[in-house]
Scaffold this motif. Structure first.
Motif, PDB file in Angstrom:
ATOM      1  N   ALA A  19      -2.445  -2.691  -3.103  1.00  0.00           N
ATOM      2  CA  ALA A  19      -2.413  -3.272  -4.445  1.00  0.00           C
ATOM      3  C   ALA A  19      -3.717  -3.065  -5.213  1.00  0.00           C
ATOM      4  CB  ALA A  19      -2.099  -4.758  -4.356  1.00  0.00           C
ATOM      5  N   CYS A  20      -4.752  -2.594  -4.566  1.00  0.00           N
ATOM      6  CA  CYS A  20      -6.032  -2.390  -5.244  1.00  0.00           C
ATOM      7  C   CYS A  20      -5.884  -1.310  -6.317  1.00  0.00           C
ATOM      8  CB  CYS A  20      -7.099  -1.970  -4.243  1.00  0.00           C
ATOM      9  SG  CYS A  20      -7.454  -3.239  -3.018  1.00  0.00           S
ATOM     10  N   ASP A  21      -6.324  -1.608  -7.513  1.00  0.00           N
ATOM     11  CA  ASP A  21      -6.191  -0.671  -8.626  1.00  0.00           C
ATOM     12  C   ASP A  21      -7.057   0.570  -8.475  1.00  0.00           C
ATOM     13  OD1 ASP A  21      -4.262  -2.068 -10.025  1.00  0.00           O
ATOM     14  OD2 ASP A  21      -5.722  -3.217 -11.169  1.00  0.00           O
ATOM     15  N   GLU A  22      -8.127   0.487  -7.730  1.00  0.00           N
ATOM     16  CA  GLU A  22      -9.049   1.614  -7.608  1.00  0.00           C
ATOM     17  C   GLU A  22      -8.617   2.635  -6.574  1.00  0.00           C
ATOM     18  OE1 GLU A  22     -10.305  -1.677  -7.065  1.00  0.00           O
ATOM     19  OE2 GLU A  22     -10.677  -1.935  -9.186  1.00  0.00           O
ATOM     20  N   ASN A  23      -7.540   2.381  -5.843  1.00  0.00           N
ATOM     21  CA  ASN A  23      -7.108   3.303  -4.794  1.00  0.00           C
ATOM     22  C   ASN A  23      -6.649   4.636  -5.375  1.00  0.00           C
ATOM     23  OD1 ASN A  23      -7.569   1.348  -2.901  1.00  0.00           O
ATOM     24  ND2 ASN A  23      -5.442   1.050  -2.337  1.00  0.00           N
ATOM     25  N   THR A  24      -6.965   5.700  -4.660  1.00  0.00           N
ATOM     26  CA  THR A  24      -6.478   7.032  -5.026  1.00  0.00           C
ATOM     27  C   THR A  24      -5.155   7.287  -4.298  1.00  0.00           C
ATOM     28  OG1 THR A  24      -7.595   8.120  -3.183  1.00  0.00           O
ATOM     29  CG2 THR A  24      -8.851   7.867  -5.238  1.00  0.00           C
ATOM     30  N   ASN A  25      -4.493   8.381  -4.648  1.00  0.00           N
ATOM     31  CA  ASN A  25      -3.261   8.747  -3.945  1.00  0.00           C
ATOM     32  C   ASN A  25      -3.517   8.946  -2.456  1.00  0.00           C
ATOM     33  OD1 ASN A  25      -1.808   8.650  -6.287  1.00  0.00           O
ATOM     34  ND2 ASN A  25      -1.595  10.852  -6.512  1.00  0.00           N
ATOM     35  N   VAL A  26      -4.648   9.547  -2.121  1.00  0.00           N
ATOM     36  CA  VAL A  26      -4.968   9.808  -0.716  1.00  0.00           C
ATOM     37  C   VAL A  26      -5.170   8.497   0.037  1.00  0.00           C
ATOM     38  CG1 VAL A  26      -6.653  10.865   0.841  1.00  0.00           C
ATOM     39  CG2 VAL A  26      -5.941  12.072  -1.225  1.00  0.00           C
ATOM     40  N   VAL A  64       3.477   5.381  -9.393  1.00  0.00           N
ATOM     41  CA  VAL A  64       4.268   4.413 -10.154  1.00  0.00           C
ATOM     42  C   VAL A  64       3.374   3.306 -10.688  1.00  0.00           C
ATOM     43  CG1 VAL A  64       6.091   2.661  -9.940  1.00  0.00           C
ATOM     44  CG2 VAL A  64       6.397   4.913  -8.900  1.00  0.00           C
ATOM     45  N   LYS A  65       2.416   2.880  -9.867  1.00  0.00           N
ATOM     46  CA  LYS A  65       1.489   1.842 -10.298  1.00  0.00           C
ATOM     47  C   LYS A  65       0.659   2.309 -11.481  1.00  0.00           C
ATOM     48  CE  LYS A  65      -1.823   1.019  -7.485  1.00  0.00           C
ATOM     49  NZ  LYS A  65      -2.613   0.642  -6.325  1.00  0.00           N
ATOM     50  N   LYS A  66       0.241   3.586 -11.461  1.00  0.00           N
ATOM     51  CA  LYS A  66      -0.532   4.148 -12.582  1.00  0.00           C
ATOM     52  C   LYS A  66       0.290   4.170 -13.863  1.00  0.00           C
ATOM     53  CE  LYS A  66      -3.347   7.388  -9.947  1.00  0.00           C
ATOM     54  NZ  LYS A  66      -3.589   8.832  -9.773  1.00  0.00           N
ATOM     55  N   MET A  67       1.568   4.546 -13.753  1.00  0.00           N
ATOM     56  CA  MET A  67       2.428   4.627 -14.932  1.00  0.00           C
ATOM     57  C   MET A  67       2.686   3.245 -15.527  1.00  0.00           C
ATOM     58  SD  MET A  67       5.131   7.713 -13.990  1.00  0.00           S
ATOM     59  CE  MET A  67       6.263   6.586 -13.248  1.00  0.00           C
ATOM     60  N   ALA A  68       2.682   2.218 -14.692  1.00  0.00           N
ATOM     61  CA  ALA A  68       2.958   0.857 -15.167  1.00  0.00           C
ATOM     62  C   ALA A  68       1.775   0.286 -15.953  1.00  0.00           C
ATOM     63  CB  ALA A  68       3.298  -0.044 -13.998  1.00  0.00           C
ATOM     64  N   ASN A  69       0.597   0.830 -15.707  1.00  0.00           N
ATOM     65  CA  ASN A  69      -0.601   0.290 -16.391  1.00  0.00           C
ATOM     66  C   ASN A  69      -0.815   0.943 -17.691  1.00  0.00           C
ATOM     67  OD1 ASN A  69      -1.221  -1.546 -14.416  1.00  0.00           O
ATOM     68  ND2 ASN A  69      -2.447  -0.108 -13.290  1.00  0.00           N
TER      69      ASN A  69
END
Length: 69
Positions: A19-26, A64-69
């Motif tokens: 859930a951390c926003d700073e996470n990358t795809n990797v 998906v999380k990126k698109m929601a923001n």
């Protein structure tokens, strides 16, 4: 009953990490891979397949999380 508690604990912990926003795809793919492998190990499934499915799910959920923001 013990397997259900273990699986729930693994998935809940992974959810908190993912859930951390700073996470990358990797990073999310790594979290997903570890979660998939852990669940597969607890349930007696194939750990490699669990890790592969978890990694894919982790990377997709990050997008998906990126698109929601």
């Amino acid at each position: 009953m013990g397997k259900i508690i273990k699986i729930t604990t693994i998935v809940a912990f992974a959810g908190l990490l993912a859930a951390c926003d700073e996470n990358t795809n990797v990073q999310n793919a790594g979290i997903g891979a570890a979660t998939g492998a852990g669940v597969a190990a607890v349930t007696g499934g194939d750990v490699v397949t669990g890790a592969a499915v978890g990694a894919a799910a982790g990377a997709v959920t990050n997008e998906v999380k990126k698109m929601a923001n």
